[in-house]
Design an enzyme around this catalytic site. Structure first.
Site, short mmCIF file in Angstrom:
data_model
loop_
_atom_site.label_atom_id
_atom_site.label_comp_id
_atom_site.label_asym_id
_atom_site.label_seq_id
_atom_site.Cartn_x
_atom_site.Cartn_y
_atom_site.Cartn_z
N LYS A 116 0.82 -1.22 0.00
CA LYS A 116 0.00 0.00 0.00
C LYS A 116 0.85 1.27 0.00
O LYS A 116 0.40 2.32 -0.45
CB LYS A 116 -0.95 -0.01 1.20
CG LYS A 116 -1.88 -1.24 1.25
CD LYS A 116 -2.73 -1.38 -0.01
CE LYS A 116 -3.58 -2.63 -0.01
NZ LYS A 116 -4.29 -2.85 -1.29
N GLY A 164 -8.10 -2.35 3.25
CA GLY A 164 -9.46 -2.62 3.69
C GLY A 164 -9.67 -2.37 5.18
O GLY A 164 -10.55 -2.94 5.80
N ARG A 292 -8.91 -6.91 -7.57
CA ARG A 292 -9.83 -8.07 -7.63
C ARG A 292 -11.24 -7.55 -7.97
O ARG A 292 -11.48 -6.35 -7.90
CB ARG A 292 -9.87 -8.76 -6.27
CG ARG A 292 -10.52 -7.87 -5.21
CD ARG A 292 -10.54 -8.47 -3.83
NE ARG A 292 -11.34 -7.65 -2.92
CZ ARG A 292 -10.89 -6.57 -2.29
NH1 ARG A 292 -9.64 -6.20 -2.45
NH2 ARG A 292 -11.68 -5.85 -1.50
N VAL A 295 -16.92 -7.49 -3.59
CA VAL A 295 -18.23 -8.00 -3.14
C VAL A 295 -19.33 -7.15 -3.79
O VAL A 295 -20.31 -7.67 -4.32
CB VAL A 295 -18.35 -7.92 -1.61
CG1 VAL A 295 -19.76 -8.24 -1.15
CG2 VAL A 295 -17.33 -8.81 -0.93
N ARG A 338 -25.76 -5.77 2.38
CA ARG A 338 -25.14 -7.06 2.66
C ARG A 338 -25.88 -7.70 3.83
O ARG A 338 -25.92 -7.12 4.93
CB ARG A 338 -23.67 -6.89 3.03
CG ARG A 338 -22.82 -6.31 1.92
CD ARG A 338 -21.36 -6.42 2.27
NE ARG A 338 -20.52 -5.61 1.37
CZ ARG A 338 -19.20 -5.75 1.30
NH1 ARG A 338 -18.57 -6.62 2.07
NH2 ARG A 338 -18.50 -4.99 0.46
#
Ligand code: MV4
Length: 461
Positions: A116, A164, A292, A295, A338
């Site tokens: 990062k 994250g 990636r 979600v 979610r």
């Protein structure tokens, strides 16, 4: 040519990838742990291979077993989904060495953006705005203190190998800094095997805005607009929406152009996400790039009508992107909740167990991405997400009202869930007015009695 894909994941994303493959006429191979034997993706895949017992370290993280399964099944590609090995550069490299397409960016890109501090340095060289902070990783505690004082408190201490929100600590003054720095570094060492830290000026209460990137193998890079992910609880996103209720066309253009610059700097290929923080002065800053599919990708799919998983597979198959950036307009508003097996009345403690009666919502403008069914056992080995409910409509109000109606239909017996909590947010005036920034959930929880989160006693719109 990709004719057969191994899906190196589980749960709803495994089912999502399987559906995209099926629509492309591509054969699917599922891998599963013993507790996942009765999962839907295992039943629906053309082939299924057990790769070990429940613990992820013995199954979904076992690169040797997944590569072996890929060779036994003679697949052309592996789709890693999100989590697990999706941002493991060594795994991506092993796939390429074994002549198996890794459906995602190149290993070198995963490695570079996974560091990062290096990611900050890389994009900064391309004139992407970053938050004032340390130049690279901090060498030792005294240098850390000097840097923190130079930046000015409060500062946030972040793990080079984190992301994250994992391994992050906020220090409001010099007194607290030393302890926070040492704790954060030890936690990072334990969690990632790398205790290197970097420091940034801490932005109070920003919005968390991320841009979806698609890039082919021929240098074409586009963005598919933004997702507002500010409604988070302890770095777990609860509600995401596209477009952000806060951005106007001018700010969206500015941020989208910068997102593309960051992707170019990263030599990006395939699907990825550029994360920004937006402050109260409408200044925005790059914080990290996720290499990636995420979600919350379905929110962008419903807002743009573009199937991101199919695009990922087609890019890996050598297809050129034919979209014209000017034609990428978010014509619809999409919002995602979610839904997790957790107990909001008990500090959101996971609530694994066997699902009894199960009836998901449906109807016009409602999508439920889930792998669960009546009788399914939510395992304690994996995260507690049951589903993602996505509602879309011509306007944000239509989408939010539809989400409320959908959640009101959702029947899940046998485990505790956060359906009532999500409903209470969707009707909350502050959320409805588009005022939510990253501090919203904490403020909302302070002023909302917990008993309102049990499904039957929610706020009436
Ligand atoms: C920050 C920040 C404020 N200032 N960095 C959290 C997860 C990762 N995606 C980046 N995150 C943040 N980085 C600076 N310099 C605020 C967040 C943040 C956040 C921080 C604490 C608690 C909840 C948060 C939710 C979203 C973003």
């Amino acid at each position: 040519m990709i004719r057969k894909v191994l899906i190196a994941n589980r749960g709803e994303i495994a089912l999502r990838i399987l559906r995209a493959c099926r629509e492309l006429g591509i054969q699917t191979v599922a891998v599963y742990s013993e507790p996942d034997e009765q999962s839907l993706h295992v039943h629906l895949a053309d082939e299924a291979i057990c790769i070990g017992p429940g613990p992820s370290a013995e199954s979904y993280l076992r690169t040797d077993r997944i590569i072996s399964a890929a060779e036994i099944a003679n697949v052309d590609a592996i789709h890693p989904g999100y989590g697990f090995l999706s941002e493991n550069a060594d795994f991506a490299e092993q796939c390429e060495t074994c002549n198996i397409h890794f459906i995602g960016p190149k290993a070198a890109t995963i490695r570079q953006m996974g560091d990062k501090a290096l990611a900050r340095e890389t994009v900064s060289k391309a004139n992407v705005p970053i938050i004032p902070g340390s130049d690279g990783p901090i060498e030792n505690e005294s240098e850390a203190m000097k840097t923190a004082k130079k930046i000015g408190f409060p500062v946030i201490i972040k793990a080079v190998a984190g992301g994250g929100g994992r391994g992050m600590r906020i220090a409001h003054n010099a007194m607290a800094f030393a302890k926070e720095y040492e704790t954060a570094s030890m936690e990072a060492e334990k969690a990632f095997g790398n205790g290197s830290m970097y420091i940034e000026k801490y932005l109070e209460n920003p919005r968390h805005i991320e841009f979806q990137i698609l890039a082919d193998n021929y240098g074409k890079i586009i963005h598919l607009g933004e997702r507002d992910c500010s409604v988070q609880r302890r770095h777990q996103k609860v509600i995401e929406e596209a477009p952000s209720p806060y951005l106007d066309a001018k700010l969206r253009k500015r941020m989208g152009d910068v997102a593309i610059k960051a992707a170019v700097a990263a030599n990006y290929v395939n699907a990825g996400t550029i994360e920004f923080l937006l402050d109260q002065n409408d200044d925005f800053y790059f914080i990290e790039m996720n290499t990636r599919i995420q979600v919350e990708h379905g929110v962008t799919e419903e807002a743009t009508g573009i199937d991101l998983i199919k695009e990922q597979i087609e890019i890996a198959n050598g297809k050129r992107l034919l979209y014209d950036q000017k034609k990428i307009v978010l014509e619809r508003h999409a919002v995602e909740c979610r839904i997790c097996a957790e107990d909001p009345a008990n500090d959101f403690a996971p609530s694994p167990g066997k699902i009894g009666l199960y009836y998901p919502p449906g109807g016009h403008g409602v999508r439920v991405d889930s792998h669960v069914y009546g009788g399914y056992v939510i395992s304690p080995y994996y995260d507690s997400m049951i589903s993602k409910v996505i509602a879309h409509g011509r306007t944000r109000k239509i989408a939010l009202d539809r989400m409320y109606r959908a959640l009101s239909e959702y029947l899940i017996r046998g485990v505790k869930t956060n359906v009532g909590f999500a409903k209470a947010i969707v009707v909350d005036p502050a959320f409805r007015q588009g005022e939510a920034s990253t501090g919203y959930i904490e403020e909302f929880l302070k002023r909302t009695p917990k008993n309102l989160f049990s499904k039957d006693k929610h706020l009436i719109k």
